[in-house]
Design an enzyme around this catalytic site. Structure first.
Site, short mmCIF file in Angstrom:
data_model
loop_
_atom_site.label_atom_id
_atom_site.label_comp_id
_atom_site.label_asym_id
_atom_site.label_seq_id
_atom_site.Cartn_x
_atom_site.Cartn_y
_atom_site.Cartn_z
N THR A 6 -3.13 -3.76 -0.67
CA THR A 6 -3.92 -2.59 -0.56
C THR A 6 -5.53 -2.88 -0.65
OG1 THR A 6 -4.03 -0.31 -1.33
CG2 THR A 6 -3.29 -2.07 -2.89
N GLY A 10 -6.72 2.56 -6.86
CA GLY A 10 -5.99 3.46 -7.88
C GLY A 10 -4.21 3.06 -7.33
N LYS A 11 -3.95 2.61 -6.20
CA LYS A 11 -2.65 2.43 -6.16
C LYS A 11 -2.09 1.17 -6.97
CE LYS A 11 -2.09 3.47 -1.06
NZ LYS A 11 -1.75 2.99 0.13
N ASP A 60 2.16 2.37 2.15
CA ASP A 60 1.47 3.57 3.09
C ASP A 60 2.00 4.66 2.58
OD1 ASP A 60 -0.17 3.98 4.93
OD2 ASP A 60 1.21 4.11 6.43
N PHE A 173 -6.66 9.62 -7.57
CA PHE A 173 -7.51 9.23 -6.81
C PHE A 173 -6.97 10.03 -5.19
CE2 PHE A 173 -3.97 6.68 -6.44
CZ PHE A 173 -3.54 6.66 -4.99
N TYR A 175 -6.18 12.45 -2.74
CA TYR A 175 -5.87 13.63 -2.56
C TYR A 175 -5.31 14.63 -4.04
CZ TYR A 175 -6.05 13.53 2.37
OH TYR A 175 -6.56 13.31 3.61
N ASP A 176 -5.31 13.70 -5.18
CA ASP A 176 -4.59 14.20 -6.43
C ASP A 176 -5.08 15.40 -7.05
OD1 ASP A 176 -2.72 12.08 -6.42
OD2 ASP A 176 -3.80 10.73 -7.95
N LYS A 194 2.21 10.72 -13.65
CA LYS A 194 1.99 10.76 -12.30
C LYS A 194 3.36 9.98 -11.77
CE LYS A 194 -0.36 9.91 -7.81
NZ LYS A 194 -1.45 9.38 -7.52
N HIS A 199 5.58 10.27 -5.51
CA HIS A 199 6.06 9.48 -4.47
C HIS A 199 6.09 8.21 -4.53
CE1 HIS A 199 1.92 10.24 -4.13
NE2 HIS A 199 1.84 9.30 -3.13
P1 ITT Z 1 -4.42 0.93 1.70
O1 ITT Z 1 -4.11 1.32 3.34
O2 ITT Z 1 -5.43 -0.15 1.80
O3 ITT Z 1 -3.41 0.66 0.68
P2 ITT Z 1 -5.63 3.46 1.81
O4 ITT Z 1 -6.22 4.32 0.59
O5 ITT Z 1 -6.04 3.82 3.03
O6 ITT Z 1 -5.57 2.16 1.22
P3 ITT Z 1 -3.07 4.94 2.71
O7 ITT Z 1 -3.36 4.77 4.08
O8 ITT Z 1 -1.63 4.74 2.01
O9 ITT Z 1 -4.02 4.15 1.49
O10 ITT Z 1 -3.57 6.50 2.09
C1 ITT Z 1 -3.68 7.42 3.10
C2 ITT Z 1 -4.65 8.43 2.34
O11 ITT Z 1 -3.82 8.99 1.12
C3 ITT Z 1 -5.72 7.92 1.26
O12 ITT Z 1 -6.96 8.86 1.64
C4 ITT Z 1 -5.33 7.80 0.08
O13 ITT Z 1 -6.44 7.96 -0.74
C5 ITT Z 1 -4.41 9.08 -0.06
N1 ITT Z 1 -3.41 8.94 -0.90
C6 ITT Z 1 -2.52 7.76 -0.94
N2 ITT Z 1 -1.68 7.80 -2.07
C7 ITT Z 1 -2.34 8.81 -2.73
C8 ITT Z 1 -1.71 9.30 -3.86
O14 ITT Z 1 -0.90 8.88 -4.63
N3 ITT Z 1 -2.49 10.47 -4.56
C9 ITT Z 1 -3.54 10.93 -3.81
N4 ITT Z 1 -4.17 10.25 -2.55
C10 ITT Z 1 -3.30 9.40 -1.98
#
Ligand code: ITT
Length: 216
Positions: A6, A10-11, A60, A173, A175-176, A194, A199
């Site tokens: 990733t 935040g993840k 993802d 981070f 949409y939280d 959290k 999810h």
């Molecule tokens: P990686 O693909 O490198 O892991 P990313 O931030 O692009 O990083 P995603 O495509 O999975 O990851 O995330 C899609 C969007 O959803 C992105 O804007 C994230 O910040 C957001 N997101 C993912 N998980 C979230 C969570 O637990 N809480 C809030 N927003 C989240």
């Protein structure tokens, strides 16, 4: 060594609770266009495994807004980058009456070059039956990377339901701040709070249990 793929710090903070000694791999895999997260994560796991040659976990995630037929879903990162989450909240408030329901979904895709049993969690073998088992609506883009597409990928899903609210909270981070679950936004929760309902926490709980037994 398991590599958690990733670019999102935040993840990584949330994943650490479940994975001892996990190493982040800051690798930007190709995100194919698909209606569901499973095929996107599976394809990313194959690509990252080919790149790193070590066990890979791709995460993802996306926000699915009911009144917008699941939008932004797989496009959540693009919408966050272009519009920003506060604009998403204002659009929801302007367009949707009522409780403004939404869910967060997370798919973890594991690949270590070996095969697995499909039960209870699905395995994506990049064929139509596996995609159906994973709940996929079909990937657009085709298979252009040869034998890498035959690598099996194990998928772990997690979902949490909530609603879209005006931004509150400083934590988390993405949409939280605009996602409320049981009266509290994810940005008002600690990472541990959290994880207990999210999810990602749900997907990781399944993955961690399976991974422990696989490593025995
Ligand atoms: P990686 O693909 O490198 O892991 P990313 O931030 O692009 O990083 P995603 O495509 O999975 O990851 O995330 C899609 C969007 O959803 C992105 O804007 C994230 O910040 C957001 N997101 C993912 N998980 C979230 C969570 O637990 N809480 C809030 N927003 C989240």
């Amino acid at each position: 060594m398991l590599r958690y793929v990733t670019t999102n710090a935040g993840k990584v903070r949330e994943a650490r609770e479940y994975l001892d000694g996990v190493e982040q791999l800051d690798y930007d895999y190709t995100e194919i266009q698909a209606a569901e997260l499973g095929p996107i994560a599976a394809r990313g796991a194959r690509e990252a495994y080919r790149y790193a040659g070590e066990p890979i976990l791709v995460d993802d995630a996306g926000l699915f807004i009911e009144g917008f037929d699941g939008f932004p879903g797989p496009y959540s990162a693009y919408v966050d980058d272009t519009l920003g989450v506060e604009t998403v909240q204002r659009l929801v408030e302007g367009e949707i009456d009522g409780p403004r329901r939404a869910s967060f979904r997370c798919v973890l895709a594991y690949c270590d070059g070996e095969s697995f049993e499909a039960s209870p969690d699905p395995v994506d073998r990049d064929d139509r039956s596996a995609a159906a088992a994973a709940g996929a609506a079909g990937a657009v883009g085709g298979s252009d990377d040869g034998d890498a597409d035959t690598l099996p990928v194990k998928l772990f899903h997690g979902t949490v339901r909530g609603r879209i609210v005006e931004p509150r909270g400083e934590g988390g981070f993405g949409y939280d701040p605009i996602f409320e679950h049981d009266g509290t936004t994810f940005a008002e929760m600690s990472a541990v709070e959290k994880n207990a309902v999210s999810h990602r926490g749900r997907a990781f709980a399944k993955f961690a249990e399976w991974f422990e037994s696989r490593s025995e």
